[in-house]
Enzyme design. Sequence first.
Site, PDB file in Angstrom:
ATOM      1  N   GLY A   5       0.838  -1.200   0.000  1.00  0.00           N
ATOM      2  CA  GLY A   5       0.000   0.000   0.000  1.00  0.00           C
ATOM      3  C   GLY A   5       0.868   1.243   0.000  1.00  0.00           C
TER       4      GLY A   5
ATOM      5  N   GLY B 246      -0.164   4.992  -0.395  1.00  0.00           N
ATOM      6  CA  GLY B 246      -1.164   5.573   0.492  1.00  0.00           C
ATOM      7  C   GLY B 246      -0.623   6.772   1.252  1.00  0.00           C
TER       8      GLY B 246
ATOM      9  N   TYR C 134     -14.861  -2.579   8.293  1.00  0.00           N
ATOM     10  CA  TYR C 134     -13.453  -2.217   8.332  1.00  0.00           C
ATOM     11  C   TYR C 134     -12.857  -2.578   9.697  1.00  0.00           C
ATOM     12  CZ  TYR C 134      -9.185   0.594   8.237  1.00  0.00           C
ATOM     13  OH  TYR C 134      -7.875   0.997   8.294  1.00  0.00           O
TER      14      TYR C 134
ATOM     15  N   LYS D 214     -10.111  -5.509  10.305  1.00  0.00           N
ATOM     16  CA  LYS D 214      -8.808  -5.054  10.794  1.00  0.00           C
ATOM     17  C   LYS D 214      -8.418  -5.829  12.054  1.00  0.00           C
ATOM     18  CE  LYS D 214      -6.358  -1.951   8.611  1.00  0.00           C
ATOM     19  NZ  LYS D 214      -4.939  -2.208   8.284  1.00  0.00           N
TER      20      LYS D 214
END
Length: 553
Positions: free
Chosen positions: A13, A16, A158, A162
């Site tokens: 990622g 990001g 989410y 997570k």
Amino acid sequence: MGDVDDRWCLVTGGRGFVARHLVDMLIRYDIYSVRIADVAPVIELETYEEKGNLGQALRSGHAEYVSMDVRNKSQVFRACDGVEVVFHMAAPDSSIDNHQLHYSVNVHGTKNIIDACTVLHVKRLIFTSSPCVVFDGKRGIIDGYEAMPYPAKHYNSYSSTKAEGEALVIKANGINGLLTCCIRPSSVFGPGDKSFVPSLVSAARAGKMKFIIGNGKNMYDFTYVENVAHAHVCAERALASGGTVSKRAAGEAYFITNMEPIRFWEFMSLILDGLGYERPKIKIPVFVMMLIVHLVQRLYQILASYGMEEPQLTPSRITLLSCNRTFSSFKANDRLGYRPIVPLQEGLKRTIESYSDLSAEVFLKMKGPSKAAVCLGNGIVANILLWRDTKLTFSTMLILFGFYVNFVVPGYTMITAICNVFIIASVFLFIHRKLPEKLMGFSIEKISESKFQITDRMSRETALSVVSLWNNAAYSLKVISSGNDSMLFFKTALSLSIFSLIGSMSLQSFFSKVLPFAFIAFYIYEQKEEEIDAFFQSVLPPGLSQKSMNKNE
């Protein structure tokens, strides 16, 4: 340090918000060469990156980019091959309500990373988690600590996924010599964020940031992005230290904050104020907002099939905006050696400076005055009726209400009402001036003469308002006389008809009907100018000119 060319780390990622800052920090520290992994086929650098550390590292071979989707196991294995450390930061946008997406990335994607690390003998894995893993969406958290259990039920996909990913990483510690830990940064902000500040500014421009949900005293931990990057480096260095330090650091999760809790709405206000927007001031009780949110959600369930957009506010978001959310970074300090390197106020200053292009001054220059503001002369009257100065607007409304109750309702004529106001004011001022400096232990502040004087600024604003109204009217007459703008003629005729109707009203009708309408109508028109103009364009005959619809003089 060793030969950097032979030592690689991987940042998933890597394009990001937080990951860009971590990549830049890793390059500057020159401990590892950096492999940046993200889903885009190729890396596209912004101008500042091209000229900065990242561009130079890519050109020199101390950094490289690989296209990788964490859900694709073969791509993950290729990206992890030959690296010593993995910073696993890849995750979907937390605001997206898609359980399948979150599960596939945060759980399956993390499994793929762990499998690659254990098979390819990667030495260290640092997972970017979130404080939301211990939040149930209902109760606030004060000075939260890592031993807090996961809630029985998380408030969104989410958070739950997570938590699953984090648990997998902690469980993987020690497998084939792999050392792991999890970083939980709280409410990250800073330059380069394409979500938080832009969304805040967009809401302010739409007039949605005038309100405080709750009493405004709820405390939050915000964390400057460079401190979050620094925490990842601290975690990696602690795991790499060997001996007791590594053993104490590994297999654990850590809350990361700026260690400077602040009131949530004060933080919002500091950013808005720094960019030139009005601070939120009007407090709305949480239970009132909850009633509104539940009503809107019910309407959405009924009207979703007819095209109604999903509401942005949910009960859990109302809770997030009104509850306490602070966390202790003591454990990170003790076991990772983490301390913030950028204080909160300095972080705020850097953030505000980085978003200068979103300031109110730039926005007003680009947009120009609204049609409602032009119509009102763009002065003090516009400030009052368009709610630009909330305190001034409410003060004006209070004065008008007092005048209505005491002088209009009894049926006085305008002249009698005005004379009575001056008589009452004169009596009050006379008595107030005669009072001693102190009365019954209380100090009495005298009203200075300057309070009754019209300042140069006020006189200029008033004059400009009058001149603007006059010039606007003269311009309209000029255009109408040319016969080329039927739309303007229609609007002028309609306006004059409305003024004629108002002129025929009694004083009581004017105060009870026209003034309340003015305080609402002008504000709504300024906020929904394009939609209202588009509506009139759709209902009026097609022969009418659109010139005046598009003008902003």
